[in-house]
Design a protein around this motif. Sequence first.
Motif, PDB file in Angstrom:
ATOM      1  N   ILE A  65       0.925  -1.263  -0.050  1.00  0.00           N
ATOM      2  CA  ILE A  65       0.093   0.088   0.003  1.00  0.00           C
ATOM      3  C   ILE A  65       0.885   1.216  -0.031  1.00  0.00           C
ATOM      4  O   ILE A  65       1.730   1.709   1.159  1.00  0.00           O
ATOM      5  CB  ILE A  65      -0.965  -0.153   1.176  1.00  0.00           C
ATOM      6  N   THR A  66       0.818   1.996  -0.975  1.00  0.00           N
ATOM      7  CA  THR A  66       1.374   3.233  -1.180  1.00  0.00           C
ATOM      8  C   THR A  66       0.614   4.340  -0.455  1.00  0.00           C
ATOM      9  O   THR A  66      -0.603   4.232  -0.562  1.00  0.00           O
ATOM     10  CB  THR A  66       1.725   3.730  -2.549  1.00  0.00           C
TER      11      THR A  66
ATOM     12  N   ASN B 215      -2.792   3.698  -2.465  1.00  0.00           N
ATOM     13  CA  ASN B 215      -2.729   3.106  -3.820  1.00  0.00           C
ATOM     14  C   ASN B 215      -3.730   3.929  -4.711  1.00  0.00           C
ATOM     15  O   ASN B 215      -4.461   3.658  -5.481  1.00  0.00           O
ATOM     16  CB  ASN B 215      -3.218   1.680  -3.710  1.00  0.00           C
ATOM     17  N   ASN B 216      -3.564   5.413  -4.535  1.00  0.00           N
ATOM     18  CA  ASN B 216      -4.394   6.127  -5.318  1.00  0.00           C
ATOM     19  C   ASN B 216      -5.819   6.116  -5.344  1.00  0.00           C
ATOM     20  O   ASN B 216      -6.619   6.795  -6.066  1.00  0.00           O
ATOM     21  CB  ASN B 216      -4.002   6.197  -6.916  1.00  0.00           C
TER      22      ASN B 216
ATOM     23  N   ARG C   3      -2.193  -3.336  -4.604  1.00  0.00           N
ATOM     24  CA  ARG C   3      -0.931  -2.739  -5.186  1.00  0.00           C
ATOM     25  C   ARG C   3      -1.463  -1.284  -5.806  1.00  0.00           C
ATOM     26  O   ARG C   3      -2.487  -1.035  -6.149  1.00  0.00           O
ATOM     27  CB  ARG C   3      -0.245  -3.366  -6.091  1.00  0.00           C
ATOM     28  N   PRO C   4      -0.109  -0.708  -5.868  1.00  0.00           N
ATOM     29  CA  PRO C   4      -0.478   0.932  -6.559  1.00  0.00           C
ATOM     30  C   PRO C   4      -0.640   0.599  -8.012  1.00  0.00           C
ATOM     31  O   PRO C   4      -0.348  -0.348  -8.831  1.00  0.00           O
ATOM     32  CB  PRO C   4       0.787   1.367  -6.427  1.00  0.00           C
TER      33      PRO C   4
ATOM     34  N   THR D   9      -6.394  10.828  -8.698  1.00  0.00           N
ATOM     35  CA  THR D   9      -6.957   9.925  -7.624  1.00  0.00           C
ATOM     36  C   THR D   9      -8.209   9.699  -7.728  1.00  0.00           C
ATOM     37  O   THR D   9      -9.071  10.844  -8.272  1.00  0.00           O
ATOM     38  CB  THR D   9      -6.375  10.588  -6.289  1.00  0.00           C
TER      39      THR D   9
END
Length: 599
Positions: A370-371, A402-403, A438-439, A465
């Motif tokens: 997770i970003t 993740n955006n 995931r991103p 986003t």
Amino acid sequence: MMTLPMAAATAFFFLALLVAVSTVLAAIVEHTFVVRQMHMQHLCKDTLVTVVNGQFPGPAVEATEGDTVVVHVINQSPYGITIHWHGVKQRLTCWADGAGMITQCPIQPNTAFTYRFTVAGQEGTLWWHAHVASLRATLHGILIIRPKSGSYPFQKPHMDVPIIIGEWWQKDLTEVEKGYLNSNDNDPAAAAINGKLGDLYNCSGVVENSYVLEVERGKTYMLRLVNAALFSEYYYKVAGHRFTVVGVDANYVKPYDTDVLAIAPGETMDVLMVADAPPCRYNMVALSIQAPAPDPQIQTFVSRGLVRYKNVAVNRTRVCSEQALTPKMPDRHDTATTFFFHGNLTGSLPPGHQSLLRQVRDRVDERLFITLGQGSICKGGNQEGSCKRGGSNESMLVAYMNNVSFHLSEKTVSLLEARWHRRNTTTINVTVEELPGRPARVFNFTDLALIPLIPGGKGEELEPTRKATTVRRFAHNATVEVVFQSTAALQSDSNPMHVHGHDFFVLAQGKGNYDAARDVGRYNLVDPPMKNTVQVPRLGWAAIRFVADNPGMWFMHCHFEYHIATGMATVFQVDDGPTLDTTLPPPPLDLPKCSHIKE
Ligand code: C2O
């Protein structure tokens, strides 16, 4: 007829029986929290604040491991309120978790709700706070869980000393909340230790009160730290004294010796301090930390308190200096000290946790990467569409995982109720999306050139986003690994990530971009610390694992208020298990309804 001595003996027998029974049976710890507005004066200003029982910070809840906690919340404030028991595992009591619109609708003005839960399998310091908008800035307090029969894994301290680091706000907190999305100036007025701003703050010559701790030479004090601030991680020191950290987030750690503590919002800490200095006066300091420029800079917050020895020697002037000694603090931009502090902690696991550790060591069912960062969404319903970014007013800044920026559009039912009713086939439709594992794209996450929010800036093409109510569903008993990656996307803050309803092992942290091939080898699978909030380092990552064994809808979010309010959050949906004692029971009958809300 009973003779007097016989009656006394009988009475004594029953008394003894009562004592014996009560040490075996867990007790009920009962409180009434009246939430009300109150005027307080600080820094020459009268401010209307929302508090519990007229106290700031609010009342302490003190329990023994295994106890049942019952808190009647009577809401006499003008706001919808929930109370979250931060770090309490809430096994099979997700309904009492108090996450607004996740597990319950807020308690409406002039109504009440009773929270009931047990505090089992965890010992140490936790806390409670409102979990609606930013009201937790003044609605919070400590929650202490002491071991049964006083059996600490170290020498029993002489006294418990809550140290609640918070902030003093002069702005209307519900307005502050709205301001996040319009990026108004939204800073607190001061930092505070146990509600006292300290003598470094004054207004027109009137110096603010300091928190004062009186100590006796030779005694050991258990400092129970809570960071209840909305905005900042803090360094904490006491001049002339060292600390031994023995617990974090109500889990024991191997005793760790240090002279500086770093505590992020949401974290709690149990720390032994021996009063072994010459009997004088020593300042304690809490100093806010922030990422250096080009991250946007806010003012520095410093609250100062005092440690004063009792029975100070008569000819004290010979031993003590005129002024209280002041600790030398790290720089407010120093993010290395907190990185090492957090990285140096190792767990000291109670017997019950060995099997958990074995489970997370041997098997991983779900892996998430997770970003954490900031991006932008287009204003005016044009969510997916194209608009100018780079700080243009066609778009606005949000925080994300993740955006995807977490957003609750449902206003009539909590996610937990929606799930409950779906299970029971009354259809309540709440549109949720799965949180991506995931991103959307891989980039150099920690590239400093991504920070500046300027037209044509390097981060601009990474900004787009989405807003959604994201959920990630786990089968009962799944072992979950989450790697959090702090990015430099439009800011380079650290991120204190908090999971409700589950403690997790922190396996490793690192600087730069996470690289599985290299970093899995660095996981501590022997004695990792167990936490409910992990400080994901600035421009770095942290890896956690936990067993999703507590059915419910559990909020998971960054504990910086700005981040949570703008969407760095998601919900972990944990399925029921196969048996009755692994299944979430029905909601309590007095669970607040959202239908009371007048829009
Ligand atoms: Cu103290 Cu949802 O958090």
